[in-house]
Enzyme design. Sequence first.
Site, short mmCIF file in Angstrom:
data_model
loop_
_atom_site.label_atom_id
_atom_site.label_comp_id
_atom_site.label_asym_id
_atom_site.label_seq_id
_atom_site.Cartn_x
_atom_site.Cartn_y
_atom_site.Cartn_z
N SER A 5 0.86 -1.19 0.00
CA SER A 5 0.00 0.00 0.00
C SER A 5 0.90 1.23 0.00
CB SER A 5 -0.87 0.00 1.27
OG SER A 5 -1.52 1.25 1.43
N TYR A 36 -1.39 0.25 10.59
CA TYR A 36 -1.62 -0.15 9.20
C TYR A 36 -0.45 0.32 8.31
CZ TYR A 36 -3.63 -0.89 4.64
OH TYR A 36 -3.82 -1.31 3.33
C1 8X3 Z 1 -5.11 1.40 1.31
C2 8X3 Z 1 -4.66 2.77 0.99
O1 8X3 Z 1 -4.48 5.17 1.85
O2 8X3 Z 1 -6.32 3.84 2.71
O3 8X3 Z 1 -4.05 0.55 1.51
O4 8X3 Z 1 -4.08 3.43 3.44
S1 8X3 Z 1 -4.90 3.83 2.32
#
Ligand code: 8X3
Length: 249
Positions: A136, A149
């Site tokens: 990501s 995340y």
């Molecule tokens: C998803 C993109 O910008 O929502 O991996 O983290 S974001």
Amino acid sequence: MNDFSDKTVLITGATGDFGRAFARRFQMAGAQLVLHGRNADKLAIMQSEFPGARTLCFDVTDRKAIARAMAGLGKPVDVLINNAGGALGAAAADESPLDDWLAMIEINNAALVAITHPILKTMVARGSGHIINIGSTAGSYPYPGGHVYCAVKAFVKQFSLALRADTYSKNVRVTNIEPGMVETQFSLVRYKGDQQAADAVYANTTPLLADDVAESVFWAASQPSHVNINRIELMPTRQAPGPLAVDRD
Ligand code: 8X3
């Protein structure tokens, strides 16, 4: 190389929007699909959409189930697409539950390495294979509420690059695909079923679609065997990394 009819492509988390798009793209190229999911009902629906595919049902947090499934594959995997993962919550770090943090590390990192480990060994033994990790832009650009995340996707990026350091002489390719905003169920999961919050993420802009990401995955996989695409970072035209934040009085 656009003909995958002699290739087996294993997609984890295949019942989600990315997984389905990847399955569609590789099916178009004739690939033999192995589709993983943890929900038997969703997998059964996928089985009817992709009648030639083999399905694997297990929870990625169950290390023994992963080992059993990988050992029972029967035929070698040519392309592993590590797609299972996701975000939980978008509150500030100090307001986020520890359980969400630990779950993100488990599903995005521990599970990914547990699935990669046995397949990597078979690829190295055969002197052929391609591991494609779904990273990501969060792995490169931190943002408020991203905390763990962002960190788990940074792990996926660095793990991908480090794998290259051990595989470049073994004819095993590794690619990290790093999408920005893509309109999928990702935000609904992140916001734990809050449809309004999820919709707001994609409102009044033009996000990427899962099919856009599938094209990048397929392009990386279809390069001639002497070409390794290390990373692909893609964003919607209407998205960009933000400026550095400054707190002022
Ligand atoms: C998803 C993109 O910008 O929502 O991996 O983290 S974001």
